[in-house]
Design an enzyme around this catalytic site. Structure first.
Site, mmCIF file in Angstrom:
data_model
loop_
_atom_site.group_PDB
_atom_site.id
_atom_site.type_symbol
_atom_site.label_atom_id
_atom_site.label_comp_id
_atom_site.label_asym_id
_atom_site.label_seq_id
_atom_site.Cartn_x
_atom_site.Cartn_y
_atom_site.Cartn_z
ATOM 1 N N HIS A 45 -23.025 -70.561 -33.256
ATOM 2 C CA HIS A 45 -24.034 -70.274 -34.078
ATOM 3 C C HIS A 45 -25.199 -69.323 -33.381
ATOM 4 C CE1 HIS A 45 -22.621 -73.212 -37.228
ATOM 5 N NE2 HIS A 45 -22.609 -73.939 -36.220
ATOM 6 N N ARG A 113 -14.813 -74.458 -5.443
ATOM 7 C CA ARG A 113 -13.700 -74.249 -4.287
ATOM 8 C C ARG A 113 -12.566 -73.623 -4.824
ATOM 9 N NH1 ARG A 113 -10.124 -78.029 -2.189
ATOM 10 N NH2 ARG A 113 -10.157 -79.991 -3.359
#
Length: 121
Positions: A45, A113
């Protein structure tokens, strides 16, 4: 309620208990695993005026790449792409696209990572 035509799942997907997939275009690649209470949200929205802050909105598609594992309680927000081979850590909130083969954790989720080529022992 999810419109069945709005969800595509490839072979090998697994949805654990209480997974929530919003009503909007969602594509899950092959072997995508979703942990308990994980969510994919498609509703978005704009910010409305003070009389109604949830302004005009609609669904934005979410795509989850092959082999991705979405941990328990993780949330993927509207309009995002999660690359193949990702791990989304438990409780993470994904607010931006995720590049392939990364471990993403935190609120908002960030790449912690690389996990390219790794397998559990």
């Amino acid at each position: 309620m999810l419109d069945p035509s709005a969800l595509t799942m490839q072979e090998g997907c697994y949805l654990n208990r209480e997974v929530f997939i919003d009503n909007g275009p969602v594509a899950l690649g092959r072997n995508v695993y979703m942990g308990p209470r994980s969510m994919i949200i498609t509703a978005k929205h704009s910010i409305g005026g003070p009389e109604m802050r949830a302004g005009k909105g609609g669904p934005e598609p979410v795509v989850v790449g092959d082999g991705t594992w979405i941990g328990a309680g993780a949330i993927i927000l509207p309009g995002l792409n999660v690359g193949a081979g990702c791990i989304i850590a438990a409780g993470a909130v994904v607010t931006k696209d995720c590049e392939a083969n990364g471990l993403y954790a935190g609120v908002p989720a960030r790449r912690v990572r690389d996990v390219d080529g790794e397998a559990a022992t």
